[in-house]
Scaffold this active site. Sequence first.
Site, short mmCIF file in Angstrom:
data_model
loop_
_atom_site.label_atom_id
_atom_site.label_comp_id
_atom_site.label_asym_id
_atom_site.label_seq_id
_atom_site.Cartn_x
_atom_site.Cartn_y
_atom_site.Cartn_z
N ARG A 142 15.21 -6.75 -0.52
CA ARG A 142 16.09 -6.71 0.64
C ARG A 142 15.38 -6.35 1.94
NH1 ARG A 142 18.74 -6.34 -3.78
NH2 ARG A 142 16.92 -5.13 -4.37
N THR A 143 14.60 -5.30 1.92
CA THR A 143 14.08 -4.79 3.19
C THR A 143 13.10 -5.79 3.80
OG1 THR A 143 14.32 -2.59 2.25
CG2 THR A 143 13.10 -2.75 4.32
N LYS B 39 -9.64 -2.71 -2.12
CA LYS B 39 -11.11 -2.53 -2.11
C LYS B 39 -11.49 -1.18 -1.52
CE LYS B 39 -11.29 -7.00 -0.31
NZ LYS B 39 -11.90 -7.92 0.67
N ARG C 187 6.06 -0.47 4.18
CA ARG C 187 6.54 0.27 3.02
C ARG C 187 5.31 0.69 2.22
NH1 ARG C 187 11.32 -1.44 -1.01
NH2 ARG C 187 12.46 -0.69 0.81
N HIS D 18 13.94 6.29 4.61
CA HIS D 18 14.17 4.85 4.77
C HIS D 18 15.15 4.69 5.94
CE1 HIS D 18 14.43 0.68 3.88
NE2 HIS D 18 14.69 0.72 2.59
#
Length: 307
Positions: free
Chosen positions: A58-59, A87, A108, A136
């Site tokens: 969703r986000t 890396k 995120r 959030h």
Amino acid sequence: MTRLSKKDVLRADQFTRDDIDLILARASEYEAALASKRELDLLRGKILATLFFEPSTRTRLSFEAAMQRLGGRILTVSEAKSTSASKGETLHDTIRTVDGYADAIVIRHPDIGSAEVAARATAKPVLNAGDGAGEHPTQSLLDLYTIQKEQRKADGLTIALVGDLKHGRTVHSLATLLSQFKVSFLFVSPQTLRMPRGIVGRVQERGIAFRETEDLGHALGEADVIYMTRIQRERFADAAEYDRLKDAYVLTRAALVKAKPSITVMHPLPRVNEIAVDVDDLPGAAYFRQSANGVPVRMALLALLLS
Ligand code: CP
């Protein structure tokens, strides 16, 4: 220019009541524009980078839809292993690099505080799309927008937040944002997954009434809004403890007989089994409308930050 221009969106407590009203009024305008198929090109020529070091449906997709609905373009990373972080590149260096490619960055990341780290590495707006078990904040705006649409107001409501309140970043931000309104809270969780004391303290400072309970049945009779959340398997160090708690709360159609007829049922999604599918076609089951509201709310945020 608005007072939100060029700002970062890192935590729910950064928003004033005026900010909230501005964002949600703009979201309502964009929702109407989308419904009438009106083209908007406010962000033509702008590029949004969406960097997702944890999974999302969703986000990420609603931010990308929002940017494209406003005429802008996107650069996206949908998994950490496809970046040079695998890396050994630091988050700071990744953000310094993406700063050269994009006008704003949505991030995120599994670490609490990662969005702040990202924001220190660039002068461009950084939007926190979930920092581990932290916050959030853009979800809390769309949650509030949903509550106001479904219940016609936020003031005066009793809101039950249910499930993994310890690890659930959506409930951390939502409790914080709603503390600017005249609500009362029921925090429903197992004893070991209670709302963090810092957030409870913030609610108390605002003079908001709240109760903590383990009993969902008790909360169901009182709540105007019931906000279910998933037990967050990925945050548990002990798999046996997750197994013990994963079915702590399952909301069924039969259980909702005890609820107010006007109840709104919400969930940030994804759900595992916290809401039985037989709830989905009840009029108050708002969780898919809630996820759709992510597009106009994120359009509003991007327009106010970038235009
Ligand atoms: N609500 C939410 O954050 O959903 P995703 O994890 O799918 O982005």
